[in-house]
Write a protein that holds these residues in place. Structure first.
Motif, PDB file in Angstrom:
ATOM      1  N   ILE A  80      -4.219  -4.725  -4.313  1.00  0.00           N
ATOM      2  CA  ILE A  80      -2.898  -4.245  -4.718  1.00  0.00           C
ATOM      3  C   ILE A  80      -2.006  -4.270  -3.481  1.00  0.00           C
ATOM      4  O   ILE A  80      -2.259  -3.549  -2.503  1.00  0.00           O
ATOM      5  CB  ILE A  80      -2.983  -2.821  -5.291  1.00  0.00           C
ATOM      6  N   PHE A  81      -0.990  -5.123  -3.505  1.00  0.00           N
ATOM      7  CA  PHE A  81      -0.014  -5.150  -2.418  1.00  0.00           C
ATOM      8  C   PHE A  81       1.083  -4.128  -2.716  1.00  0.00           C
ATOM      9  O   PHE A  81       1.685  -4.138  -3.794  1.00  0.00           O
ATOM     10  CB  PHE A  81       0.591  -6.542  -2.263  1.00  0.00           C
ATOM     11  N   SER A  82       1.338  -3.272  -1.746  1.00  0.00           N
ATOM     12  CA  SER A  82       2.344  -2.230  -1.891  1.00  0.00           C
ATOM     13  C   SER A  82       3.398  -2.423  -0.802  1.00  0.00           C
ATOM     14  O   SER A  82       3.097  -2.242   0.383  1.00  0.00           O
ATOM     15  CB  SER A  82       1.682  -0.850  -1.753  1.00  0.00           C
ATOM     16  N   PRO A  83       4.631  -2.813  -1.149  1.00  0.00           N
ATOM     17  CA  PRO A  83       5.654  -3.062  -0.119  1.00  0.00           C
ATOM     18  C   PRO A  83       5.865  -1.863   0.801  1.00  0.00           C
ATOM     19  O   PRO A  83       5.894  -1.996   2.013  1.00  0.00           O
ATOM     20  CB  PRO A  83       6.905  -3.384  -0.931  1.00  0.00           C
ATOM     21  N   HIS A  84       6.018  -0.674   0.204  1.00  0.00           N
ATOM     22  CA  HIS A  84       6.110   0.575   0.956  1.00  0.00           C
ATOM     23  C   HIS A  84       4.814   1.363   0.747  1.00  0.00           C
ATOM     24  O   HIS A  84       4.050   1.062  -0.176  1.00  0.00           O
ATOM     25  CB  HIS A  84       7.310   1.396   0.491  1.00  0.00           C
ATOM     26  N   PRO A  85       4.584   2.402   1.538  1.00  0.00           N
ATOM     27  CA  PRO A  85       3.303   3.107   1.429  1.00  0.00           C
ATOM     28  C   PRO A  85       3.127   3.986   0.201  1.00  0.00           C
ATOM     29  O   PRO A  85       2.187   4.780   0.167  1.00  0.00           O
ATOM     30  CB  PRO A  85       3.287   3.968   2.715  1.00  0.00           C
ATOM     31  N   ASP A  86       3.967   3.857  -0.791  1.00  0.00           N
ATOM     32  CA  ASP A  86       3.773   4.637  -2.016  1.00  0.00           C
ATOM     33  C   ASP A  86       4.028   3.846  -3.291  1.00  0.00           C
ATOM     34  O   ASP A  86       3.885   4.367  -4.396  1.00  0.00           O
ATOM     35  CB  ASP A  86       4.662   5.888  -2.020  1.00  0.00           C
ATOM     36  N   ASP A  87       4.401   2.582  -3.168  1.00  0.00           N
ATOM     37  CA  ASP A  87       4.710   1.787  -4.365  1.00  0.00           C
ATOM     38  C   ASP A  87       3.485   1.595  -5.250  1.00  0.00           C
ATOM     39  O   ASP A  87       3.605   1.457  -6.469  1.00  0.00           O
ATOM     40  CB  ASP A  87       5.277   0.415  -3.969  1.00  0.00           C
ATOM     41  N   TYR A  89      -0.860  -2.111   2.346  1.00  0.00           N
ATOM     42  CA  TYR A  89       0.504  -1.603   2.544  1.00  0.00           C
ATOM     43  C   TYR A  89       1.233  -2.561   3.481  1.00  0.00           C
ATOM     44  O   TYR A  89       0.882  -2.691   4.654  1.00  0.00           O
ATOM     45  CB  TYR A  89       0.455  -0.184   3.103  1.00  0.00           C
ATOM     46  N   GLN A  90       2.238  -3.231   2.940  1.00  0.00           N
ATOM     47  CA  GLN A  90       2.856  -4.329   3.669  1.00  0.00           C
ATOM     48  C   GLN A  90       3.770  -3.870   4.795  1.00  0.00           C
ATOM     49  O   GLN A  90       3.888  -4.529   5.815  1.00  0.00           O
ATOM     50  CB  GLN A  90       3.596  -5.243   2.685  1.00  0.00           C
ATOM     51  N   ALA A  95       1.083  -7.314  -7.264  1.00  0.00           N
ATOM     52  CA  ALA A  95       2.183  -7.293  -6.294  1.00  0.00           C
ATOM     53  C   ALA A  95       3.443  -6.776  -6.960  1.00  0.00           C
ATOM     54  O   ALA A  95       3.618  -6.885  -8.177  1.00  0.00           O
ATOM     55  CB  ALA A  95       2.415  -8.696  -5.729  1.00  0.00           C
ATOM     56  N   ALA A  96       4.337  -6.229  -6.150  1.00  0.00           N
ATOM     57  CA  ALA A  96       5.620  -5.733  -6.654  1.00  0.00           C
ATOM     58  C   ALA A  96       6.495  -6.921  -7.019  1.00  0.00           C
ATOM     59  O   ALA A  96       6.919  -7.687  -6.160  1.00  0.00           O
ATOM     60  CB  ALA A  96       6.303  -4.868  -5.600  1.00  0.00           C
ATOM     61  N   GLY A  97       6.747  -7.068  -8.309  1.00  0.00           N
ATOM     62  CA  GLY A  97       7.419  -8.264  -8.807  1.00  0.00           C
ATOM     63  C   GLY A  97       8.908  -8.121  -8.982  1.00  0.00           C
ATOM     64  O   GLY A  97       9.431  -8.443 -10.045  1.00  0.00           O
TER      65      GLY A  97
END
Length: 637
Positions: free
Chosen positions: A360-367, A390-391, A514-516
């Motif tokens: 699971i890619f998370s752009p910010h540390p809580d997405d 956490y990206q 990923a956050a789409g």
């Protein structure tokens, strides 16, 4: 340059050009402006430009700078007038439009300083009226504006002409709409720091320009753009006055155009070429419009909804309803990693292999927990090998007071443990002294950035522990593009892409989440997604990638349109509560985050309301009633 061509429609009262993405649209706008500058140069005359600020024109200015440096476009014959400026506002403040224009354009071209005109936000209040009159006279003295560049606010404002502004207004001091203040908060950290007033050109001033270019990027502008282009002329939407101008060019990306009739409901415009996706969208639209479950729609409903043409294509309502209903029903699964030892013919995920390696890619540390916390918990509970990456550090989204509090804790801890604390005291003093004198919007020092990053890192690790993710499966990538200490980020670079590629190659996942936010032209989510796409392109020859699915989730502010959803994961009341507790681990974002956007609810409230709303839509369409649903779209790569 690819332009998306859609059928003409009488619904639109302004000419609209729709581009595949914001970058292509910005390039077109920049070349339109460059053409005017060069044409005036040949005539030995000045080109007078009306310029805008905000995120919409940034790529336009970037292209103009490129044309200057690489294509010999000179600005020595250019006179500029900016639309507006906050009041009061010092020109050297990071939030001032003087700073913005020099940062993004003027410092990089050969424009003469005396030809730059930006409203003065430092004037005593008693001198503002006279100044505004002189601003109008100065525009008239140079022959008027040749090209006026505009963005559009969510209130429909152009410049700072808020709802209620007539088409006769001139340059003046105005009060800002609460929604505009909320939108500006990202630049001022907190709403209370946003000036309540501004100096702006009037609608009447803008309408005198010989040509107007209106820019709009992203889904957030779609609704107000539709009102501007298809609605009635009204001072409630000041941008709608542009319908009265003889030479307007509206340049938008495909996401800003989503609410236009020819895009949203093309069957209302004319004959369309039907495919499975459009049929599904039309039937869902009809069901929600008539407030009838899909299986109860009749031939008469289709005819009354201007969908007779679809009946001709499909035969009759009965068969069409069953076809679309089954398609939607097949998106629902309680097994986001695939159900082992089962027939997966109509399931969104494969039964094998089991268990899967999921990242699971998370752009910010809580997405991760905000956007798909229920699915994350389900994957862990079902014994998949779940990784969370956490990206970015998310360090700019931590309040200064929290940084001070943790710095105090670190110093006290060292003292309590009788550790050598000379260096710690020095770092603590550095943090305290910087924060005491920090200017609004000023970039944090590297030490303060590190403190804030560690706060977010600790919270993310705690949330992963709560969800049952193995500690060795939690990855903090700290992608370099983000680490500027400012809201404005660097462009995506080689190092950003490679760090993603290296992690993927190490894990060799069967599933990627990923956050789409494909529709977001400016934000961190979009940049992080571009890095994933670029990394996957780089790795496309690897054997493991041929059996890897990429699932896209949406953020805390919006959900996928129901006609686009390809995997819907039901969330029970108990799982929703567990998801809430995972979100609560992110204490620095609790109550009121640094960047709340235009939504006053806490992140857990937004997430739960969004998930429940998705479940309610499925219920309205006649499917099983669930407490909540998290939704995903599969991206084919």
């Amino acid at each position: 340059m690819e332009i998306l061509n859609y059928p003409e429609t009488t619904y639109e009262k302004l000419p609209v050009t729709i581009f595949e993405n914001a970058q292509e649209g910005a390039i077109r706008a920049a070349h339109e402006i460059a053409s005017v500058i060069r044409s005036k140069q040949k005539e030995g005359r000045n080109a007078v430009l009306g310029l805008a600020t905000g995120t919409s024109p940034i790529n336009v200015y970037r292209e103009l700078v490129r044309l200057h440096k690489e294509d010999n476009l000179s600005f020595k014959n250019v006179i500029t007038f900016n639309l507006d400026e906050y009041y009061p506002m010092k020109p050297d403040e990071l939030q001032s439009y003087v700073y913005f224009m020099h940062e993004h354009l003027f410092n990089h071209i050969d424009i003469l300083p005396e030809n730059i005109n930006i409203p003065d936000g430092t004037l005593p209040i008693e001198k503002v009226k006279e100044y505004c009159l002189n601003y109008e006279k100065k525009i008239e003295a140079v022959g008027g504006i040749d090209v006026q560049l505009l963005g559009i606010g969510r209130t429909g404002h152009i410049g700072f002409n808020e709802p209620g502004s007539s088409n006769q207004t001139v340059t003046r001091l105005v009060k800002l709409d609460p929604l505009t203040i909320t939108d500006a908060a990202k630049d001022f950290i907190k709403e209370e720091f946003v000036p309540l007033r501004a100096i702006t050109m009037g609608v009447g001033t803008i309408m005198k320009a010989r040509k107007i270019i209106l820019l709009a990027w992203g889904e957030g502008k779609a609704k107000i753009l539709q009102k501007t282009i298809e609605g009635n002329i009204s001072d409630e939407v000041p941008a709608s006055f542009l319908q009265q101008h003889p030479n307007v060019q509206v340049i938008v990306d495909q996401w800003a155009a989503l609410e236009l009739t020819r895009i949203k409901t093309p069957w209302l415009v004319g004959v369309v070429t039907w495919n499975k996706e459009l049929i599904r969208r039309a039937v869902i639209w009809l069901s929600l419009t008539t407030e009838k479950p899909i299986l109860k729609l009749t031939d008469e409903d289709y005819k009354d909804g201007s969908l007779s043409d679809l009946l001709v294509e499909a035969g009759n309502a009965y068969q069409l309803n069953i076809q679309v209903f089954n398609t939607i029903q097949n998106t629902i699964t309680g097994w986001p990693g695939g159900k082992p030892n089962s027939d997966d013919t109509n399931r969104p995920e494969r039964a094998q292999p089991f268990p899967k390696r999921s990242i699971i890619f998370s752009p910010h540390p809580d997405d991760d927990v905000i956007s798909m916390g229920g699915t994350l918990l389900r994957l862990v509970d079902q014994k998949h090998d779940v990784h969370v990456a956490y990206q970015t550090s998310g360090n700019i989204a931590v309040f200064d007071d929290d940084a001070r509090r943790f710095a105090d804790f670190a110093l006290d801890f060292y003292k309590k443990m009788n550790l050598g604390n000379g260096q710690m005291e020095h770092l603590h003093t550095e943090v305290v002294e910087f924060l005491k004198g920090k200017k609004l919007g000023e970039e944090d020092t590297s030490v303060v950035q590190d403190v804030k990053a560690l706060i977010r890192k600790g919270e993310a690790a705690a949330a992963c522990r709560f969800c049952g993710v193995k500690e060795e499966n939690v990855h903090f990538m700290n992608m370099p593009f983000y680490e500027t200490g400012k809201v404005q980020k660097k462009p995506l670079g080689e190092e950003d892409i490679q760090v993603v590629a290296d992690l993927l190659q190490k894990i060799k996942p069967h599933q990627i989440f990923a956050a789409g936010d494909l529709r977001d032209p400016h934000g961190t989510h979009r940049v992080c997604l571009d890095a994933i796409f670029a990394a996957l392109e780089r790795l496309k020859g690897e054997a493991w990638i041929k059996d890897c699915y990429l699932w896209l989730y949406r953020g805390a502010w919006q959900e996928w349109d129901i006609e686009d959803i390809e995997m819907a994961v039901p969330i029970s009341p108990e799982e929703l509560l567990r998801k809430r507790k995972a979100i609560f681990k992110h204490q620095s974002q609790k109550d009121s985050p640094v960047f709340p956007g235009n939504d006053k609810r806490e992140f857990w409230q937004r997430a739960e309301d969004r998930n429940r709303a998705t479940a309610q839509l499925y219920d309205k369409l006649g499917l099983t009633e669930y407490e909540a649903i998290e939704a995903f779209v599969r991206h084919k790569f």
